[in-house]
Design a protein around this motif. Structure first.
Motif, mmCIF file in Angstrom:
data_model
loop_
_atom_site.group_PDB
_atom_site.id
_atom_site.type_symbol
_atom_site.label_atom_id
_atom_site.label_comp_id
_atom_site.label_asym_id
_atom_site.label_seq_id
_atom_site.Cartn_x
_atom_site.Cartn_y
_atom_site.Cartn_z
ATOM 1 N N LYS A 8 0.835 -1.204 0.000
ATOM 2 C CA LYS A 8 0.000 0.000 0.000
ATOM 3 C C LYS A 8 0.869 1.253 0.000
ATOM 4 N N ALA A 9 1.902 1.276 0.842
ATOM 5 C CA ALA A 9 2.799 2.431 0.911
ATOM 6 C C ALA A 9 3.519 2.639 -0.418
ATOM 7 N N ARG A 10 3.909 1.554 -1.035
ATOM 8 C CA ARG A 10 4.592 1.632 -2.337
ATOM 9 C C ARG A 10 3.652 2.215 -3.395
ATOM 10 N N GLY A 11 2.404 1.774 -3.390
ATOM 11 C CA GLY A 11 1.413 2.298 -4.329
ATOM 12 C C GLY A 11 1.152 3.778 -4.116
ATOM 13 N N GLU A 12 1.082 4.187 -2.854
ATOM 14 C CA GLU A 12 0.878 5.601 -2.545
ATOM 15 C C GLU A 12 2.072 6.428 -3.015
ATOM 16 N N ALA A 13 3.279 5.914 -2.790
ATOM 17 C CA ALA A 13 4.492 6.615 -3.238
ATOM 18 C C ALA A 13 4.491 6.753 -4.756
ATOM 19 N N LEU A 14 4.114 5.701 -5.448
ATOM 20 C CA LEU A 14 4.055 5.755 -6.909
ATOM 21 C C LEU A 14 3.042 6.800 -7.376
ATOM 22 N N GLY A 15 1.930 6.899 -6.674
ATOM 23 C CA GLY A 15 0.922 7.904 -7.022
ATOM 24 C C GLY A 15 1.459 9.316 -6.902
ATOM 25 N N VAL A 16 2.176 9.581 -5.820
ATOM 26 C CA VAL A 16 2.776 10.908 -5.628
ATOM 27 C C VAL A 16 3.821 11.182 -6.704
ATOM 28 N N LEU A 21 5.816 14.042 -11.451
ATOM 29 C CA LEU A 21 6.419 13.941 -12.782
ATOM 30 C C LEU A 21 5.545 14.603 -13.839
ATOM 31 N N ASP A 22 4.234 14.441 -13.719
ATOM 32 C CA ASP A 22 3.328 15.063 -14.673
ATOM 33 C C ASP A 22 3.447 16.583 -14.597
ATOM 34 N N GLU A 23 3.480 17.126 -13.382
ATOM 35 C CA GLU A 23 3.642 18.569 -13.212
ATOM 36 C C GLU A 23 4.963 19.042 -13.818
ATOM 37 N N ASP A 41 9.059 12.597 -19.311
ATOM 38 C CA ASP A 41 8.000 11.796 -19.925
ATOM 39 C C ASP A 41 8.318 10.306 -19.844
ATOM 40 N N VAL A 42 9.579 9.958 -20.057
ATOM 41 C CA VAL A 42 9.993 8.557 -19.938
ATOM 42 C C VAL A 42 9.775 8.076 -18.494
ATOM 43 N N ALA A 43 10.185 8.896 -17.536
ATOM 44 C CA ALA A 43 10.006 8.535 -16.124
ATOM 45 C C ALA A 43 8.518 8.440 -15.773
ATOM 46 N N PHE A 44 7.713 9.360 -16.310
ATOM 47 C CA PHE A 44 6.266 9.343 -16.080
ATOM 48 C C PHE A 44 5.650 8.055 -16.620
ATOM 49 N N ARG A 53 1.409 -2.481 -12.992
ATOM 50 C CA ARG A 53 1.948 -3.779 -12.553
ATOM 51 C C ARG A 53 1.579 -4.051 -11.105
ATOM 52 N N GLU A 54 1.676 -3.036 -10.243
ATOM 53 C CA GLU A 54 1.326 -3.197 -8.831
ATOM 54 C C GLU A 54 -0.143 -3.610 -8.694
ATOM 55 N N ARG A 55 -1.007 -2.923 -9.431
ATOM 56 C CA ARG A 55 -2.445 -3.235 -9.351
ATOM 57 C C ARG A 55 -2.735 -4.622 -9.900
ATOM 58 N N SER A 56 -2.056 -4.983 -10.969
ATOM 59 C CA SER A 56 -2.241 -6.304 -11.561
ATOM 60 C C SER A 56 -1.816 -7.392 -10.580
ATOM 61 N N CYS A 57 -0.694 -7.188 -9.926
ATOM 62 C CA CYS A 57 -0.213 -8.163 -8.938
ATOM 63 C C CYS A 57 -1.178 -8.266 -7.769
ATOM 64 N N ALA A 58 -1.691 -7.113 -7.317
ATOM 65 C CA ALA A 58 -2.626 -7.112 -6.188
ATOM 66 C C ALA A 58 -3.899 -7.862 -6.554
ATOM 67 N N ARG A 59 -4.403 -7.636 -7.779
ATOM 68 C CA ARG A 59 -5.604 -8.355 -8.219
ATOM 69 C C ARG A 59 -5.340 -9.846 -8.322
ATOM 70 N N SER A 60 -4.189 -10.196 -8.837
ATOM 71 C CA SER A 60 -3.820 -11.603 -8.989
ATOM 72 C C SER A 60 -3.753 -12.288 -7.631
ATOM 73 N N GLU A 61 -3.154 -11.615 -6.649
ATOM 74 C CA GLU A 61 -3.050 -12.198 -5.307
ATOM 75 C C GLU A 61 -4.427 -12.358 -4.683
ATOM 76 N N THR A 62 -5.324 -11.383 -4.929
ATOM 77 C CA THR A 62 -6.687 -11.469 -4.400
ATOM 78 C C THR A 62 -7.423 -12.640 -5.034
ATOM 79 N N MET A 63 -7.246 -12.788 -6.342
ATOM 80 C CA MET A 63 -7.899 -13.911 -7.037
ATOM 81 C C MET A 63 -7.350 -15.236 -6.571
ATOM 82 N N ASP A 64 -6.028 -15.336 -6.380
ATOM 83 C CA ASP A 64 -5.418 -16.567 -5.898
ATOM 84 C C ASP A 64 -5.945 -16.929 -4.521
#
Length: 73
Positions: A8-16, A21-23, A41-44, A53-64
């Motif tokens: 969760k903390a990693r996802g929040e950090a990525l959001g920030v 980067l967009d700004e 732009d490359v970094a963004f 990828r984080e969301r995909s992994c989280a969904r996969s773990e929930t499904m598993d």
């Protein structure tokens, strides 16, 4: 911290990071700083991909977990 809290903390950090980067890339573009804008732009793009990828992994773990729970029932 648990794995879930770290994720969760990693996802929040990525959001920030994505927001900043967009700004910055918009600022670079508005001032004609093309190469810096390109690098931002490359970094963004990479940051957005990391969030996907984080969301995909989280969904996969929930499904598993759901499948394992069904197997036990």
């Amino acid at each position: 911290m648990t794995d879930n809290e770290l994720t969760k903390a990693r996802g929040e950090a990525l959001g920030v990071i994505v927001c900043r980067l967009d700004e910055l890339r918009q600022m670079a573009a508005s001032h004609g700083l093309e190469f810096i804008g390109y690098l931002l732009d490359v970094a963004f793009t990479e940051s957005c991909d990391a969030i996907r990828r984080e969301r995909s992994c989280a969904r996969s773990e929930t499904m598993d977990a759901a499948v394992r729970a069904d197997d036990v029932s």
